[in-house]
Structure formats: C-alpha cells, structure tokens
Design an enzyme around this catalytic site. Structure first.
Site, short mmCIF file in Angstrom:
data_model
loop_
_atom_site.label_atom_id
_atom_site.label_comp_id
_atom_site.label_asym_id
_atom_site.label_seq_id
_atom_site.Cartn_x
_atom_site.Cartn_y
_atom_site.Cartn_z
N GLU A 194 -21.41 6.52 -11.01
CA GLU A 194 -20.56 7.55 -10.77
C GLU A 194 -21.22 8.79 -10.29
O GLU A 194 -20.80 9.52 -9.42
CB GLU A 194 -19.88 8.04 -12.08
CG GLU A 194 -18.86 6.76 -12.72
CD GLU A 194 -18.14 5.97 -11.65
OE1 GLU A 194 -17.44 6.54 -10.54
OE2 GLU A 194 -17.77 4.77 -12.11
N ALA A 221 -14.37 3.69 -14.67
CA ALA A 221 -14.70 5.33 -14.40
C ALA A 221 -14.42 5.67 -13.21
O ALA A 221 -14.12 4.99 -12.27
CB ALA A 221 -16.52 5.72 -15.01
N MET A 222 -14.43 7.05 -12.94
CA MET A 222 -14.03 7.69 -11.51
C MET A 222 -14.91 8.88 -11.37
O MET A 222 -15.20 9.82 -12.27
CB MET A 222 -12.43 8.02 -11.98
CG MET A 222 -11.89 8.69 -10.67
SD MET A 222 -11.91 7.48 -9.25
CE MET A 222 -12.35 8.52 -7.82
N GLU A 233 -18.26 1.99 -1.90
CA GLU A 233 -18.50 1.18 -3.16
C GLU A 233 -19.73 0.07 -3.02
O GLU A 233 -20.56 0.15 -3.98
CB GLU A 233 -17.21 0.48 -3.80
CG GLU A 233 -16.19 1.36 -3.93
CD GLU A 233 -16.40 2.29 -5.04
OE1 GLU A 233 -17.44 2.19 -5.79
OE2 GLU A 233 -15.72 3.34 -5.31
N HIS A 288 -22.13 8.34 -6.68
CA HIS A 288 -20.94 8.75 -5.46
C HIS A 288 -20.90 10.32 -5.29
O HIS A 288 -20.32 10.45 -4.27
CB HIS A 288 -19.68 8.57 -6.34
CG HIS A 288 -19.27 7.13 -6.20
ND1 HIS A 288 -19.18 6.40 -5.13
CD2 HIS A 288 -18.66 6.25 -7.35
CE1 HIS A 288 -18.68 5.27 -5.38
NE2 HIS A 288 -18.16 5.07 -6.59
N1 0A1 Z 1 -14.06 4.47 -7.42
C1 0A1 Z 1 -14.15 4.00 -8.98
C2 0A1 Z 1 -13.47 3.01 -9.46
C3 0A1 Z 1 -12.07 3.34 -9.93
C4 0A1 Z 1 -10.95 2.83 -8.83
C5 0A1 Z 1 -9.78 2.66 -8.97
C6 0A1 Z 1 -9.49 3.51 -9.89
O1 0A1 Z 1 -8.00 3.58 -10.29
C7 0A1 Z 1 -7.22 2.88 -9.57
C8 0A1 Z 1 -10.29 4.03 -10.98
C9 0A1 Z 1 -11.77 3.99 -10.55
C10 0A1 Z 1 -15.65 3.45 -9.21
O2 0A1 Z 1 -16.17 3.03 -8.30
O3 0A1 Z 1 -16.32 3.72 -10.07
ZN ZN Z 2 -17.77 3.25 -7.17
#
Ligand code: 0A1
Ligand code: ZN
Length: 912
Positions: free
Chosen positions: A336, A300-301, A358, A339
């Site tokens: 998410e 997820a993002m 993270e 974040h």
């Molecule tokens: N930031 C998101 C994870 C994530 C990282 C990279 C992506 O594409 C390359 C997509 C999602 C998380 O920590 O949930």
């Molecule tokens: Zn994350």
C-alpha cells in the site's frame, strides 16, 4: 447519545427533490440490478468531455442520512471533442436534494436522473461551478463500497467505483482533482475525523459537533478518496525522508488495540526507507495515516495519505498472530505504501490498465520482501501462490489477459492474473533488459508521467526507450490469456563437445482467444557439470544480458560448443518466466539438480517436479485401486538436504512441503478426482514421514526457537521447518503427530507454534481434535481475529462431516454474512482450502457454497463473486462431480436478480 445511533436529522435534511429510486421489497443492494448489464470495452475508451479541477466536500455524518454537499470546479476538456455535450455524472444509491450551477439552482427540467447517473443537460463551454447536495445511508451499505459503517466506525472504500455512492461525480480514474474535505461528526462525542492530505482546520460546530477540514494538494482520482470517522485511538511515530523532511506516521485502531501496532509501524518505516533506496521515491505529504477496521472487502487500500486496512493485516502480537500473519502484514503495508508512487502519483487512465499499478506494485513489494528476508524463500512462496491461484484461473472459464479488454463489473478483475501474473510480467521485463536499464526506465516513467493517468503502452514505452529494446512482441503478454507451455529437450554429442537445447512454446486457447501468438520467454539457465557447478559458457549468440535464453519463436534451438562432459540443463531458473515447463530430464537428473543445482530455486523446483510426477501416478493408482508405492530415492534426496548445513531451515521447510492439492489438480487437468489426489498426497507424506522419521524428529527438535518471539527470517524459518516436519510425522503416525502437536500447543510459546499444532490436530480424525479446538475457542474469547482462526480450523478438516459442521457454524452467534472476514474464514476456507469436503461425492459441499452465495449476494456482491471462484475448476472434474457442481452453478446462474458481480462471474464459470 451513544455513538452510532441515529441522531435527529439536521434541520435541512428533508428531501427537497426526492427522486430516489425506491426499492420496494428488494434489498438495498438489489435495487440497481438490471437484467442485462452492459459490457465495458477498452476499445470504447474516450477522454471525458469535462474535467474536474477542484472538489470541496462538506460531509455531515449520520448513520442513516449522511448529507454530502459537493462543490465541483468543472471545465470542458480541450482534448476531447465533445463541446456542448451534456455532463453525465455517475451516482448510485443517492438521494438528490438539489443542484446549482454557478450559484443558480437548477430546475428539474435542466437535468435527468437515471439509475446510475445524473445528467446536466446543458452546461457552459467555460469553467463553471456545480454544487450538488445528496444523502447517502452508511448503515444500509452492506456491500462495503462507498461510505459504510464498520463496527460503528464510518469509513469509505472508493476503488473501483465506490465514490459514486457518496456523491454524483465523474467517477473514473482519469479525472484528477484536488480535494478539500470538511467532515462533521454525527454527534457531540469526540471522534477522529480523517481524510486525505493534511489537516488544515478543526473545531466544533455551533451545535457542538466536532469537525475537521483536510486538504490534499495532490490531484487524484476519486477512487483514492477516503474518509474515516469514529472512536479510534492512534499510535504515532515519525520518519525523516531522504531530503530531511519530517513525516508524522499514525496508525489508528479501535481503542484498546494500540499495543498491537508496533510491528505494522516498524514495517511502514522500513518500507519508506526501502522505496527511497531502491527507487529513489520519497514520501510527499506531512502525514501518513493508516486506519485498521474490522470489516473490509479486501486486504487494504492505498487512499492518498490515508491507507485503510483490514485490521487482520495490521494487528499483531506474538500471542495472537502467526509468523504468516507478521509476514503478510509486512508485505501489505509495503504494497500500500509503494502505491503512493505506483498508483497514486501515477495512476491508471482507465480500469483496463489496472495491472499498471497492481502488477508493478506487487512486483515492488515482492522485491522488498526478498531484500528483507530470504530471496529464494520469497520466490518459492510467490511461485506457489501463482501455481495455486493464477494457473488454475488462466486454465479455466474465468481466464482473462493481464490487461483485459472488456468487463461487466470491474471489481471482478482484481484477480491473481492482474496482480500476480502482472508482477511476473514486470519481473520478466527486468530480466530481459537487465536491472540497470530497468531502474533507468522506472526513473523515466516517474519523470514523464508523474501527476498523470497512464496506460500500459506508456509504461512499456519507457522500458523500451531506456533499454533501447523493441518490446512490441512483449506486449502480447498483456493481451493474451493462458499460461504458455514450454517444452525443452537437449542433445549432447560427446564427440564434438556440442550441447543443443531445443525449446518450443504453445499457449492454449482461452475463452474468446482460440489462437495464440508466440510470446518472448526469458529462460534463465545454466549447464550444470557433474561436479555440481555451472559450466563456463561462450555467451555469444545469447540475446539477453545475463545467462538467459530468449525464446521468441514457436520453436528455437541453441547450440553450445566446447562442452567436455554431459551437463544437466537447469532452466527457467528463479522461475524467470510464468510458464508450464516440460523437460526431458529423467528421475536421476531431477534428483541430481535437487541436490546440486547452484540455483537454489531450481533445487526446490527439481524436488517439486519429482514429487509431482510421483503424485500424479499415485493418484492414478488410487483411482484404479492399485497398490501404492514408496519413493526411497526421493526420501534419500530429502535426507541429504536435511543434513546439508548450507541450507537454511526455511529453505529445508520448502523442500519438505509437497506440491499442493490444487497444483496437482491443475497438473492432472482432466477427470480430476480431488479425494484421490488427497489420498495420494497423504500417502506420500506418510511414506516420507516413516522413512525420514528420525531425521524429521531431530530437525523438529533442533529447530525449536528460544527467547523472546521475533518474526525475523531465522525464527520464521525455524518454525516453518518445525511445521513441515510435524506435518510429515503426523501423516506417518497420527498418534505421535497428535502428541507432538498437543505438546506444542500446550507449551504456548507463541501463536505460530500454537496454530501450527492446531492445524495438524484439526486435520486428524482423532479424539484430541475436539478438545483442542474447544480449548482454542475458549482462548479466543471475543478476539475476532482469533475467532476467525478458529472458524478456519473448523472448516479445514478433510472429512465429509465437515460439511454439516460448517453449515451449523453459519448459525454461530459470532458468524455474520455482513462481516467479510468471518465469511472468508469459514466458507472461503471450506471452499478453497478443503478440497476433500468441498468436493465430497454427495455434492453437498457444492450445495453448501451455492446456498451461502445466494444468501450473501444481496448483502455483499463483491465477496460473493470472489468466493464463487471456487467453482471455476469444475470443467476438469471427473464426470460425477462435474455434473453435481454444474447443477449448483446453474442453480445460481438462473436465480433472478443476481448482482452484476456474481452474475458476471457465474455466467463465465457456467460457460465452462
Ligand atoms: N487497490 C487495493 C486493493 C483493493 C481493490 C478493491 C477494493 O475494493 C473493491 C479494495 C482494495 C490494493 O491493491 O491493495
Ligand atoms: Zn495494490
């Protein structure tokens, strides 16, 4: 016109300046592959000479020619010493139509267009407006980075460097801008048109297409930009924040899937409340949206106000999702959402600081699950994950510090080390400074850095300031790779009543880091008396807030006086530090701790250590062809735990689950024979299944749940106990195991029970297997999440014949290399979850993975690179397999035109 088909291009879509780099016969993805991609170094970080304050995007969607007009308010960055420097913008796979500066169209001599960038050679040394018009092709975007189509839905993925595939931009996380986004639908059909922030306008264009305008008032880096457009329906709810503001909550899904969103919505509301209560963090926009799409590279993002999810982490009904799915959904929604503060409001200055958002956010989601469910069971799950994934990474050729100092492709650094070890470092900080100081430090961090792009140093400075502790040495944890090994020995002198603890630490060399410094290691501990209670200790001389020894030197001694009876040391309680631990405990001490340690985590850990020692020896006996043995003392200890009414079913299930084959491989570490490990583990399971047969059967029956399915801690725990019992019973007597599993599948109470029955059957070499899997396939129909479960079950069978089955399944009509979930379900499960078939002595398992990676790389480099990680433990294999694996690694490495992603990973792995 059917949605998703290419409409006639807009009148102005003809390229006026066409400098798009043509790709010839190479694939679209391969178009920008260079022979020697540059290494990016933390030491080279410089602030950008220009800042972007506001962005207005006008995006006219089309499946193959999406037009993007971007208007950027740019100004020289006073903080950077680059007055008059050319303005270099990032951009990939874009067709440039035109550029204007302050309304004046730029002549081609005024800029330079190169692979990966657009440089405006001369710009004013005052604020100015740059307008750029480009075309991108979502349908050709199989890498799923930038703007792409997932099952006909337009969506974006911009972390880490995907925004540059949408428009030319300063695509780096320290450029924070406010975004206004106008989206025009690709046809006259009504569709959802979503972006970050709040919707400020919507309507229909002169040619009848729906449009919407969104404004996000919070300055953000480009990686948090998102756009989603397509035929989606939503479920809606609302949340009242702690200051009384109403926030609309929406979950968008493909039509017909709305009935699968209730759990996700419940998780979202609980996450929002928890962040208010635990950290005082309130949501800040009027609306929070989640979109679930089927094709996504990761889980997820966290895009601001518009989270995009892999739909397997949203959709759930008792008949389609297992307890594990429900629990994952809960923690990923929380992750998410959290974040929003740790990542979005305070973001990262550069990608080397990835752990700042993270590691911290994983720690926060772990806390949430721990508070929501059982603390000890959650801790055990996290430690299992760390041992299965992060420890092998830290011990192999791809080892890197939690804050790496260089990379070729940043997407390769979304790793267990950055995420899971990163979370462990936050946990250690909290242990060392205590929960109150930690909370004060977090408050200070939010207050000081809100709206900024921060560094790890700034975070640690807040921790140090709020606690009054010097944390300079702690920073080594961020810079040194490798798992420290700690050796602990004890001595008791009854005459003087003195108990002595000696501990020493050593971190092994890792690639590029031959010598390591000692790190501060907080070791939570207790001295357990013969009555099974912690002895009261004189805390003087302990340099930490709770019952914690801090090992800061290469070796240290602690002495306790007034100890009247020989205690058993319980140390690294709750896994207070992410280390490998060697103690001088004998078997009797371990069994004692397993039955009596007041720290529940260490009761589990004592059983794991006992079992691991046995399994290492049993593996050696398998390799040497010696007879194997039973472990009656261990069985008896487990039996006592099963009979203990104080222990929850969930915890009992953990006790009954032996260390994983991958954990054992990294314990053995040299000349590993994965098939021998499998036999040894199956032998111990069978032996326990036989000696505990009646107890297991009784527990299995007693734990059955009745009434409507609920993914609550008690129900989940009972079902996991049933699964653990069934697995041991099936190992002991496959016929009985198959009978129980089939009964469980046929009872069809919920997907958890069905799937755990299938998981047992799928691993048994019995006639029921084929029939059960076929029936499940029929049941799956065209439900893509159930089909993924079916592919994974097929890939999991621990037989040589699975290699050919998986090869054949690659041509299954439902399999596609363009769909990450499908590839992961089949090939990912095979390579990472089936050590027997993957490491088959024929080498065919390695060849299969190599073949898939070479086919996948031109389509989706990120997913290919991540799956290549299954090769990373090759240096510790026994010689024959080592040579076979190496051959395939070399075959990949020497293939021309590898992506940066796969090229970097396979290059690291090949170095061994
Ligand atoms: N930031 C998101 C994870 C994530 C990282 C990279 C992506 O594409 C390359 C997509 C999602 C998380 O920590 O949930
Ligand atoms: Zn994350």
């Amino acid at each position: 016109m059917r949605y998703g088909q290419r409409p006639p291009g807009p009148a102005n879509s003809k390229p006026r300046i066409n400098r798009w780099i043509r790709t010839g016969t190479r694939s679209w993805e391969a178009a920008t592959r260079t022979e020697t991609p540059p290494t990016v170094r933390l030491a080279d970080y410089r602030p950008s000479p220009y800042l972007i304050r506001d962005v207005a995007l006008d995006i006219r969607l089309d499946a193959v020619r999406t037009l993007v007009r971007s208007t950027l308010s740019i100004e020289p960055n006073g903080a950077a010493e680059a007055a008059g420097a050319p303005l270099r913008l990032d951009g990939e796979h874009l067709e440039l139509l035109g550029i204007s500066l302050d309304g004046e169209r730029l002549a081609p001599e005024a800029y330079r267009l190169e692979e990966g960038s657009l440089t405006i050679l001369s710009v004013p040394d005052r604020p100015f407006i740059l307008e750029i018009e480009t075309i991108c092709n979502p349908e050709a975007n199989t890498a799923l980075s930038g703007l792409y189509l997932s099952n006909g839905i337009f969506c974006t993925q911009c972390e880490a460097e995907g925004f540059r595939r949408i428009t030319y931009y300063l695509d780096r996380p320290d450029i924070l801008a406010t975004f206004t986004t106008r989206i025009t639908a690709p046809s006259t059909e009504p569709v959802a048109l979503l972006s970050n922030g709040n919707q400020v306008e919507a309507g229909t264009t002169a040619d009848g297409r729906p449009y919407a305008v969104w404004h996000d008032p919070f300055p953000k880096p480009s990686y948090l930009f998102a756009l989603v457009a397509g035929k989606l329906d939503f479920v809606e709810d609302s949340f009242t924040t702690m200051s009384g503001r109403q926030v609309a909550l929406r979950i968008y899904v493909e039509p017909g899937k709305e009935d699968r969103c209730a759990w996700a919505m419940d998780c979202l509301k609980r996450s929002m409340r928890w962040d208010e209560e635990a950290y005082g963090r309130e949501y800040d926009l009027d609306i929070f949206m989640i979109v679930a799409i089927p094709d996504f590279n990761m889980g997820a993002m966290e895009n601001k106000g518009l989270n995009v999810f892999n739909d397997k982490y949203i959709l759930a009904l008792p008949a389609t999702a297992t307890d594990a799915d429900y629990v994952h959904i809960e923690s990923i929604i929380a992750h998410e959402y959290f974040h929003n503060w740790t990542g979005n409001r305070i973001t990262c200055r550069d990608w080397f600081q990835l752990c700042l958002k993270e590691g911290l956010t994983v720690f926060r989601d772990q806390q949430f699950t721990s508070d929501t469910r059982s603390g000890v069971v959650k801790r055990i799950a996290d430690v299992r994950l760390l041992r299965n994934q992060q420890f092998p990474e830290d011990a192999g050729p791809t080892a890197h510090p939690v804050r790496p100092s260089q990379y070729i492709e940043i997407n390769n650094f979304y790793t267990a080390t950055v995420y899971e070890k990163g979370a462990e470092l936050i946990r250690m900080l909290r242990t060392m400074i205590g929960p109150d100081s930690f909370r004060r430090a977090m408050d200070l961090y939010f207050e000081r850095h809100d709206g900024e792009a921060a560094t790890m140093e700034q975070y640690i400075a807040c921790m140090a300031e709020a606690s009054g502790r010097n944390l300079d040495q702690f920073f080594r944890w961020y810079e040194q790779a490798g798992t420290p090994s700690v050796t602990v020995s004890t001595a008791y002198d009854p005459a003087s009543g003195t108990f002595e603890i000696r501990a020493s630490q050593k971190t092994p060399p890792t690639p590029g880091q031959p010598d390591k410094q000692p790190v501060p290691i907080p070791l939570a501990f207790g001295l357990v008396g013969p009555d099974g209670r912690d002895m009261a200790l004189d805390r003087e001389g302990l340099n930490a807030p709770a019952d914690v020894l801090e090992l800061t030197e290469a070796s240290q001694v602690w002495r306790f006086t007034g100890i009247k009876q020989r205690p058993v040391l319980s140390i690294n309680r709750g896994f207070s530090a992410p280390i490998r631990l060697q103690t001088d405990h004998g078997d009797a001490d371990r069994l004692f701790l397993m039955g009596s340690d007041p720290d529940l985590f260490n009761r589990w850990e004592a059983g794991q250590i006992y079992a691991k020692a046995q399994l290492v020896e049993l593996t050696r006996a398998v390799v040497e062809g010696r007879p194997l043995w039973e472990t009656p003392d261990f069985a008896a200890a487990l039996e006592r735990c099963l009979a203990d009414p104080e222990l929850s079913p969930a915890f009992q299930a953990e006790l009954l689950t032996l260390p994983s084959e991958s954990d054992l491989a990294s314990e053995i570490a040299a000349n590993v024979d994965p098939v021998a490990i499998h036999h040894a583990r199956r032998h111990l399971s069978a032996s326990l299944g036989r000696s505990l047969h009646d107890r297991l059967l009784e527990a299995y029956e007693k734990a059955e749940t009745s009434g409507a399915y609920l993914p609550d801690p008690d129900g989940v725990g009972r079902r996991s106990l049933r699964a653990a019992c069934l697995s041991l019973l099936a190992a002991a007597d496959p016929a009985e195991g198959a009978r129980l599993a089939i009964a469980q599948i046929n009872a069809d109470r919920n997907m958890t029970e069905v799937f755990s029955g299938l998981a047992v059957i799928a691993r048994l070499d019995r006639p029921e297997r084929v029939e059960a899997l076929e029936a499940f396939y029929r049941r799956a129909g065209d439900d893509h999440l159930l089909l993924d479960k079916w592919f994974a079950l097929r890939a999991t069978a621990p037989f040589s014949s699975t290699i050919a089955e998986v090869r054949a399944l690659l041509d299954h009509p439902q399999m596609s290399l363009r769909r990450p979930n499908k590839v992961r379900a089949l090939v990912g499960t095979f390579a990472a979850g089936n050590p027997v078939a993957f490491n088959d002595i024929s080498g065919e398992g390695y060849a299969l993975l190599a073949d898939v990676l070479l086919r996948l790389d031109p389509i989706n480099p990120q997913v290919a690179a991540r799956m290549a990680g299954s090769f990373r433990s090759w240096p510790m294999l026994e010689p024959k397999r080592r040579a076979l694996a190496r051959e395939q690694i070399e075959r990949i490495r020497t293939t021309p035109d590898l992506s940066r992603d796969l090229g970097e990973i396979i290059g690291m792995i090949a170095k061994g």
